[in-house]
Design a protein around this motif. Structure first.
Motif, PDB file in Angstrom:
ATOM      1  N   GLY A   1       0.843  -1.156  -0.199  1.00  0.00           N
ATOM      2  CA  GLY A   1       0.009  -0.102   0.092  1.00  0.00           C
ATOM      3  C   GLY A   1       0.823   1.215   0.114  1.00  0.00           C
ATOM      4  N   MET A   2       2.029   1.172   0.917  1.00  0.00           N
ATOM      5  CA  MET A   2       2.892   2.378   0.884  1.00  0.00           C
ATOM      6  C   MET A   2       3.543   2.639  -0.764  1.00  0.00           C
ATOM      7  SD  MET A   2       6.436   2.852   3.069  1.00  0.00           S
ATOM      8  CE  MET A   2       7.254   1.908   1.935  1.00  0.00           C
ATOM      9  N   TYR A   3       3.865   1.481  -1.181  1.00  0.00           N
ATOM     10  CA  TYR A   3       4.398   1.560  -2.560  1.00  0.00           C
ATOM     11  C   TYR A   3       3.548   2.255  -3.425  1.00  0.00           C
ATOM     12  CZ  TYR A   3       8.432  -0.945  -0.732  1.00  0.00           C
ATOM     13  OH  TYR A   3       9.841  -1.089  -0.203  1.00  0.00           O
ATOM     14  N   GLN A   4       2.430   1.914  -3.600  1.00  0.00           N
ATOM     15  CA  GLN A   4       1.301   2.270  -4.393  1.00  0.00           C
ATOM     16  C   GLN A   4       0.982   3.851  -4.275  1.00  0.00           C
ATOM     17  OE1 GLN A   4      -1.881  -0.469  -3.305  1.00  0.00           O
ATOM     18  NE2 GLN A   4      -1.337  -2.095  -4.951  1.00  0.00           N
ATOM     19  N   VAL A   5       0.983   4.339  -2.885  1.00  0.00           N
ATOM     20  CA  VAL A   5       0.897   5.730  -2.571  1.00  0.00           C
ATOM     21  C   VAL A   5       2.025   6.655  -2.985  1.00  0.00           C
ATOM     22  CG1 VAL A   5       0.748   7.509  -0.836  1.00  0.00           C
ATOM     23  CG2 VAL A   5      -0.602   5.137  -0.757  1.00  0.00           C
ATOM     24  N   MET A   6       3.299   5.953  -2.871  1.00  0.00           N
ATOM     25  CA  MET A   6       4.564   6.734  -3.199  1.00  0.00           C
ATOM     26  C   MET A   6       4.587   6.601  -4.770  1.00  0.00           C
ATOM     27  SD  MET A   6       5.810   7.678  -0.422  1.00  0.00           S
ATOM     28  CE  MET A   6       7.595   8.089  -0.528  1.00  0.00           C
TER      29      MET A   6
ATOM     30  N   ARG B   1       4.603  10.116  -9.532  1.00  0.00           N
ATOM     31  CA  ARG B   1       4.149  10.482 -10.747  1.00  0.00           C
ATOM     32  C   ARG B   1       3.628  12.024 -10.825  1.00  0.00           C
ATOM     33  NH1 ARG B   1       1.372   4.564 -12.309  1.00  0.00           N
ATOM     34  NH2 ARG B   1       3.266   3.636 -13.231  1.00  0.00           N
ATOM     35  N   LEU B   2       3.258  12.123  -9.690  1.00  0.00           N
ATOM     36  CA  LEU B   2       2.339  13.458  -9.837  1.00  0.00           C
ATOM     37  C   LEU B   2       3.543  14.707  -9.338  1.00  0.00           C
ATOM     38  CD1 LEU B   2      -0.722  12.858  -7.636  1.00  0.00           C
ATOM     39  CD2 LEU B   2      -0.503  13.396 -10.205  1.00  0.00           C
ATOM     40  N   GLY B   3       4.616  14.269  -8.972  1.00  0.00           N
ATOM     41  CA  GLY B   3       5.851  15.162  -8.721  1.00  0.00           C
ATOM     42  C   GLY B   3       5.802  15.599  -7.436  1.00  0.00           C
TER      43      GLY B   3
ATOM     44  N   PHE C   1       9.466   2.690  -7.487  1.00  0.00           N
ATOM     45  CA  PHE C   1       8.361   2.102  -6.600  1.00  0.00           C
ATOM     46  C   PHE C   1       7.451   1.097  -7.414  1.00  0.00           C
ATOM     47  CE2 PHE C   1       8.927   6.656  -5.068  1.00  0.00           C
ATOM     48  CZ  PHE C   1       9.339   6.263  -3.926  1.00  0.00           C
ATOM     49  N   GLN C   2       7.380   1.115  -8.850  1.00  0.00           N
ATOM     50  CA  GLN C   2       6.610   0.199  -9.364  1.00  0.00           C
ATOM     51  C   GLN C   2       7.538  -1.014  -9.586  1.00  0.00           C
ATOM     52  OE1 GLN C   2       3.657   0.411 -11.496  1.00  0.00           O
ATOM     53  NE2 GLN C   2       3.945  -1.717 -11.041  1.00  0.00           N
TER      54      GLN C   2
ATOM     55  N   LEU D   1       7.258  -7.793  -5.331  1.00  0.00           N
ATOM     56  CA  LEU D   1       6.519  -8.113  -4.391  1.00  0.00           C
ATOM     57  C   LEU D   1       5.409  -9.065  -4.982  1.00  0.00           C
ATOM     58  CD1 LEU D   1       5.881  -4.944  -2.129  1.00  0.00           C
ATOM     59  CD2 LEU D   1       6.884  -7.289  -1.397  1.00  0.00           C
ATOM     60  N   ALA D   2       4.997  -8.534  -5.983  1.00  0.00           N
ATOM     61  CA  ALA D   2       3.920  -9.366  -6.704  1.00  0.00           C
ATOM     62  C   ALA D   2       4.430 -10.777  -6.950  1.00  0.00           C
ATOM     63  CB  ALA D   2       3.221  -8.591  -8.057  1.00  0.00           C
ATOM     64  N   ALA D   3       5.702 -10.992  -7.484  1.00  0.00           N
ATOM     65  CA  ALA D   3       6.224 -12.252  -7.977  1.00  0.00           C
ATOM     66  C   ALA D   3       7.043 -12.852  -6.638  1.00  0.00           C
ATOM     67  CB  ALA D   3       7.168 -11.986  -8.970  1.00  0.00           C
ATOM     68  N   SER D   4       6.885 -12.250  -5.741  1.00  0.00           N
ATOM     69  CA  SER D   4       7.659 -13.083  -4.435  1.00  0.00           C
ATOM     70  C   SER D   4       6.936 -14.440  -4.157  1.00  0.00           C
ATOM     71  CB  SER D   4       7.463 -12.239  -3.361  1.00  0.00           C
ATOM     72  OG  SER D   4       6.145 -11.922  -2.842  1.00  0.00           O
ATOM     73  N   GLY D   5       6.091 -14.746  -4.190  1.00  0.00           N
ATOM     74  CA  GLY D   5       5.686 -16.082  -4.144  1.00  0.00           C
ATOM     75  C   GLY D   5       6.021 -17.138  -5.001  1.00  0.00           C
TER      76      GLY D   5
END
Length: 259
Positions: A129-134, A139-141, A180-181, A187-191
């Motif tokens: 969640g933190m990475y998504q916010v960051m 991206r917004l600067g 961040f992406q 993380l999505a591929a960690s499993g």
């Protein structure tokens, strides 16, 4: 980024959310007695984003290509921190003739998700969640603006330990949207990365040193009882990592936390 002279060549593999400049202080010392290289995984630091999924097998393929194309002298001592331990172990299994030794720095174990208390999953979810916010903020600067307003005060604590001439570079290069992406992609591929390591097998008699943390800061945000349970599990898994080779030793960084 290669410095020093000598053999074998030490190769640093960063942990999750980490990149080449995080190794600066360590690399400076190691370069005094042998050749040493740090690099940025795809999407981190100066590196372009790479193909998905960002599994350990994909990372090993890219690292092997990098070392070959850069003509880094073999054999290698692979130093894997945290998630980077997956890379070091898998690389050593795939290319054993190119590896002189492995050092695991408080490395991730592939069984961690099945062993940890429930709060561990919440910790990982909060991290995503933190990475998504960051990512959105970058991206917004907003991060660039924050950097201009707060300067080094807005930076992670590691930045202030770096030489003054490197600090601006760390802040400028380190926190681009791709950073961040790429964290989210790993993380999505960690499993799947954990699954890949679970089928890798042992390292034979490749010299292995496991260095585990002495300060239990990794679970500080968990409820006390679950934090204690998580710490016990982590340390037991570190001991299991030391069994991956018949030629291993275990050390404790008494004054070190996970990072």
């Amino acid at each position: 980024y290669s410095t020093g002279k000598g053999s074998p060549s030490v190769i640093f593999e960063s942990g999750g959310a980490s990149w080449s400049l995080d190794w600066n202080l360590v690399q400076t010392e190691v370069a005094k007695f042998t050749s040493v290289s740090s690099y940025d995984r795809a999407g981190f630091g100066w590196s372009d984003a790479g193909p998905k999924p960002r599994t350990s097998e994909q990372i090993v393929t890219e690292l092997h290509n990098l070392l070959t194309n850069a003509e880094i002298k073999k054999p290698y001592i692979l130093v894997g921190a945290s998630f980077g331990g997956h890379t070091a172990r898998l690389f050593s299994k795939k290319f054993p003739d190119e590896v002189a030794g492995v050092i695991l720095l408080d490395a991730r174990h592939e069984a961690i998700n099945s062993k940890m208390p429930p709060a561990w999953k919440k910790l990982e979810t909060a991290g995503k969640g933190m990475y998504q916010v960051m990512l959105l903020a970058s991206r917004l600067g907003a991060l660039t603006l924050l950097g201009k307003l707060a300067g080094e005060k807005a930076a992670p604590s590691i930045v202030m330990k770096l030489p003054p001439e490197i600090r601006p570079m760390y802040l400028e290069v380190g926190f681009q949207p791709k950073y961040f992406q790429s964290n989210l992609d790993e993380l999505a591929a960690s499993g799947e990365s954990d699954r890949q390591l679970s089928t890798t097998g042992l390292l034979g008699n490749i010299p292995l040193t496991v260095i585990r943390h002495g300060i239990p800061d990794l679970f500080a945000s968990m409820p006390v009882e679950q934090a204690e349970q998580a710490e016990t599990v982590w340390q037991e898994l570190q001991k299991d990592l030391a069994k991956q080779s018949s030629n291993s030793q275990m050390l404790v960084g008494e004054k070190s936390g996970h990072g």
